[in-house]
Design a protein around this motif. Structure first.
Motif, mmCIF file in Angstrom:
data_model
loop_
_atom_site.group_PDB
_atom_site.id
_atom_site.type_symbol
_atom_site.label_atom_id
_atom_site.label_comp_id
_atom_site.label_asym_id
_atom_site.label_seq_id
_atom_site.Cartn_x
_atom_site.Cartn_y
_atom_site.Cartn_z
ATOM 1 N N SER A 15 0.417 5.293 0.718
ATOM 2 C CA SER A 15 -0.576 6.174 1.330
ATOM 3 C C SER A 15 0.077 7.453 1.844
ATOM 4 N N VAL A 18 0.835 -1.186 0.000
ATOM 5 C CA VAL A 18 0.000 0.000 0.000
ATOM 6 C C VAL A 18 0.880 1.251 0.000
ATOM 7 N N THR A 41 -4.735 8.412 3.738
ATOM 8 C CA THR A 41 -5.365 8.329 2.416
ATOM 9 C C THR A 41 -4.572 7.367 1.537
ATOM 10 N N VAL A 42 -5.249 6.363 0.987
ATOM 11 C CA VAL A 42 -4.584 5.359 0.158
ATOM 12 C C VAL A 42 -4.518 5.847 -1.288
ATOM 13 N N TYR A 43 -3.315 5.865 -1.844
ATOM 14 C CA TYR A 43 -3.108 6.268 -3.231
ATOM 15 C C TYR A 43 -2.966 5.066 -4.161
#
Length: 202
Positions: free
Chosen positions: A151, A149, A155-157
């Motif tokens: 982020s 992940v 907030t996950v990009y």
């Protein structure tokens, strides 16, 4: 365990095990004491068997997990399955005979507990010339895949799963500062380890 299926029958909503009509099934329940790998075999049975493993609380509402007709098609007519199992889950095991065959059932099994997964170490995360994020890490024993992940402040990009020990984002994040990357391992039973500490993307 040795049992005889000569007087066995089947229930109305019972599935065909390994896709084969039999209707002379014998059933067992087994609850996994830990998460691991279960192998079952009917080797030693004196007839052509089918073998299947399910979960579920009713014959009409079973979830198929694994099944086998012949361990070696045309040569070994007993059956063998292997599957990942989860601690505390009850599994329904059925042995039937090919096209109604009956006889003495020899059912044996082995169970291998899977150790806890380590946290991936050596995580690095760097932008390439196109603004994509390249992440790499050291392999983890008993892992078959890795969740990754990218982020920033929760907030996950980007998120995904890979089988290698490196990954690259599809999209470009050029100009975005403060991104971090984390990785966790996944084993054959679908268990996940803990996430690595967030690594700044440089």
């Amino acid at each position: 365990m040795l049992f005889r299926s000569v007087n066995a029958t089947s229930e109305g909503a019972e599935p065909n095990h390994a896709g084969v009509s039999g209707r002379r099934s014998v059933w067992w329940n087994w609850t996994a004491p830990a998460t691991g790998l279960l192998t079952l075999s009917t080797a030693g049975s004196n007839f052509d068997t089918t073998l299947a493993v399910y979960t579920g609380n009713a014959v009409s509402a079973l979830s198929h997990l694994a099944s086998n007709d012949d361990e070696l098609s045309g040569r070994i007519q007993t059956s063998r399955v292997g599957l990942a199992v989860v601690a505390g889950t009850t599994y329904r095991i059925a042995v039937d005979g090919y096209s109604g065959a009956t006889g003495s059932i020899q059912l044996s099994g082995t169970f291998q507990v899977l150790p806890s997964l380590e946290i991936p170490s050596g995580v690095t995360a760097m932008f390439d010339s196109l603004g994509r994020v390249n992440i790499s890490w050291r392999s983890v024993p008993n892992a078959v895949a890795y969740d990754v992940v990218v982020s920033k402040n929760g907030t996950v990009y980007a998120v995904g799963q890979v089988t290698a020990t490196s990954a690259r984002t599809v999209g470009s994040f050029r100009g975005i500062t403060g991104l971090t990357a984390s990785v966790r391992a996944v084993d054959r039973a679908g268990r996940t380890g803990s996430w690595s500490a967030p690594t700044p993307v440089r």
